[in-house]
Design a protein around this motif. Structure first.
Motif, PDB file in Angstrom:
ATOM      1  N   GLU A 170      -3.960  -1.274  -4.055  1.00 15.57           N
ATOM      2  CA  GLU A 170      -2.236  -1.605  -3.469  1.00 15.57           C
ATOM      3  C   GLU A 170      -2.225  -3.036  -4.676  1.00 15.57           C
ATOM      4  O   GLU A 170      -2.572  -2.743  -5.565  1.00 15.57           O
ATOM      5  N   ARG A 173       0.804  -1.026  -0.028  1.00 18.10           N
ATOM      6  CA  ARG A 173      -0.681   0.085  -0.048  1.00 18.10           C
ATOM      7  C   ARG A 173       1.256   0.860   0.228  1.00 18.10           C
ATOM      8  O   ARG A 173       1.843   1.330   0.612  1.00 18.10           O
ATOM      9  N   SER A 209      -8.559  -1.734  -1.513  1.00 15.35           N
ATOM     10  CA  SER A 209      -7.978  -2.201  -0.545  1.00 15.35           C
ATOM     11  C   SER A 209      -9.245  -2.878   0.256  1.00 15.35           C
ATOM     12  O   SER A 209      -9.594  -3.642   1.065  1.00 15.35           O
ATOM     13  N   SER A 229      -0.850   6.243   2.052  1.00 11.77           N
ATOM     14  CA  SER A 229      -2.309   6.638   2.521  1.00 11.77           C
ATOM     15  C   SER A 229      -2.274   6.592   3.937  1.00 11.77           C
ATOM     16  O   SER A 229      -1.452   5.966   4.719  1.00 11.77           O
ATOM     17  N   PRO A 270     -10.207  -7.173  -1.500  1.00  6.48           N
ATOM     18  CA  PRO A 270      -8.888  -7.571  -1.452  1.00  6.48           C
ATOM     19  C   PRO A 270      -8.718  -9.164  -2.022  1.00  6.48           C
ATOM     20  O   PRO A 270      -7.952  -9.212  -2.841  1.00  6.48           O
TER      21      PRO A 270
END
Length: 67
Positions: A29, A15, A42, A19, A45
């Motif tokens: 990500e 990441r 995110s 962030s 996922p």
């Protein structure tokens, strides 16, 4: 190409350091695996988009030129 996340590379996703804690659930990500670049949101996922560095560069170029 989209697909389900591979549990073997789960730890390979990174990441952005930009962030912060409040932005953490809303970030992109990325993971590099066997010459491919895998991207995921995110909040989702389990779903990934697989591309190449060349493909991602072309997308970014297109977005920048479209502004």
């Amino acid at each position: 190409m989209t697909g389900r996340a591979d549990p073997l590379i789960e730890q390979a996703f990174r990441r952005s350091s930009f962030s912060s804690d409040e932005d953490a659930p809303n970030c992109l990500e990325a993971a590099v695996t066997q010459g491919a670049l895998r991207l995921r949101e995110s909040e989702e996922p389990g779903t990934t988009v697989t591309t190449t560095a060349t493909g991602l560069a072309a997308l970014i170029r297109h977005i920048r030129l479209s502004r």
